[in-house]
Design a protein around this motif. Structure first.
Motif, mmCIF file in Angstrom:
data_model
loop_
_atom_site.group_PDB
_atom_site.id
_atom_site.type_symbol
_atom_site.label_atom_id
_atom_site.label_comp_id
_atom_site.label_asym_id
_atom_site.label_seq_id
_atom_site.Cartn_x
_atom_site.Cartn_y
_atom_site.Cartn_z
ATOM 1 N N VAL A 24 0.796 -1.105 0.034
ATOM 2 C CA VAL A 24 -0.155 0.377 0.128
ATOM 3 C C VAL A 24 0.736 1.107 0.120
ATOM 4 N N LEU A 61 -1.992 -6.871 -4.027
ATOM 5 C CA LEU A 61 -2.371 -6.257 -3.759
ATOM 6 C C LEU A 61 -4.928 -6.963 -3.847
ATOM 7 N N CYS A 121 -6.507 -5.998 2.583
ATOM 8 C CA CYS A 121 -5.634 -4.857 2.032
ATOM 9 C C CYS A 121 -6.731 -4.342 1.845
ATOM 10 N N LEU A 174 -6.425 0.393 2.017
ATOM 11 C CA LEU A 174 -6.946 1.036 0.494
ATOM 12 C C LEU A 174 -7.483 1.901 0.597
ATOM 13 N N ALA A 193 -5.313 3.948 -5.415
ATOM 14 C CA ALA A 193 -5.891 2.803 -4.383
ATOM 15 C C ALA A 193 -7.489 2.593 -4.810
#
Length: 299
Positions: free
Chosen positions: A76, A93, A100, A104, A119
């Protein structure tokens, strides 16, 4: 620095062969790769993310090992670093849900320009293909309202990434469609159709179709925009209703039930010629093979 790049590249080449997945995990490669995500050169970080993406794809043991090595925070963080590895990190991810998803979602509001786009891209990948578990997890983490907010972003690429993510999140998911409506998503999507990039407009129209298909709940906000809005918004609302009504009896009836025909008829005298044209097209689509709507148009 050059040695790290070379080592990361060698590991990537090994990881591309599924037969090496278990051996690399047993040799302790995953913690080393995670360390490279934050301590290596830009090139090494990209190679490390790419290697992890290969290792976690379809391998539960490697996914667990990556989580244990705190790979999720490092991946991230790579989305915020401005390096070339963000694309590979987002794909890695994808295979590390649901852990995750909360970081995000947090990045959608706390990240710097650019990282919010990444993201949103990662969340789009997670929801891709109607993945109901990930769609629900994004909603539970509060991800839909900040994505709607990003539809008004002035940063290049961000609004398109947010629209694409929302398109995947509402695909086949009634609860997410309700959450998007509650967050004011219909009006913002309409506005995006007036000023977004081609990609953003395509995603916005797909979302509007999903939100309004056979649903008076979704169509009502579009009908409301036909009155009291700027001519540009009226034009786009009419166009959206036209697309929804074309060869779709359920949507034709829903627009009539929502009171959409009288304001469309009124727009035929709008001073804005594109709005007049879209209103006429919408009425044509609504009246097609629908006697009740034909009567309403001529009432």
């Amino acid at each position: 620095a050059g040695a790290k790049d070379q080592a990361a590249g060698a590991l990537r080449n090994l990881a591309c062969n599924a037969a090496n997945e278990d051996a690399m995990r047993a040799a302790g490669s995953i913690p080393s790769l995670v360390a490279l995500l934050t301590s290596g050169t830009n090139g090494a970080r990209k190679q490390a993310a790419w290697t992890l993406r290969c290792l976690v794809s379809g391998c539960i043991a490697n996914q667990d090992a990556t989580r244990a090595a705190r790979g999720i925070p490092s991946l991230v963080a790579l989305l915020t670093s401005g390096t070339d590895g963000a694309y590979e990190a987002a794909f890695a991810l994808k295979f590390l849900a649901p852990d995750c998803i909360p970081p995000l979602v947090a990045l959608l509001t706390s990240g710097i320009d650019g990282s919010r786009e990444w993201a949103a891209f990662a969340l789009r990948l997670l929801a891709n293909g109607g993945n109901a578990a990930n769609q629900d997890a994004v909603r539970a983490a509060g991800g839909i309202p900040p994505l709607v907010a990003l539809l008004s972003s002035s940063v290049d690429g961000t609004e398109e990434a947010a629209a694409a993510a929302l398109c995947e999140l509402v695909n086949g998911n009634a609860a997410n469609r309700d959450a998007l409506r509650a967050a004011g998503g219909i009006v913002v999507m309409i506005l995006l159709l007036t000023r977004g990039t081609d990609g953003a407009k395509a995603a916005a129209m797909a979302v509007l179709w999903s939100l309004t298909y056979g649903s008076a709940t979704g169509i009502l906000p579009l009908v409301a925009l036909l009155t009291g809005s700027t001519v540009d918004i009226q034009q786009v609302a009419a166009a959206a209703l036209r697309d929804l009504a074309a060869d779709n009896a359920a949507n034709q009836d829903a627009v009539r039930a929502a009171g959409g025909i009288p304001p469309l008829v009124a727009l035929l005298t709008s001073p804005h010629s594109p709005t007049r044209e879209e209103a006429a097209r919408a009425l044509w689509a609504l009246a097609g093979d629908n006697a009740a709507n034909q009567d309403a148009v001529h009432a």
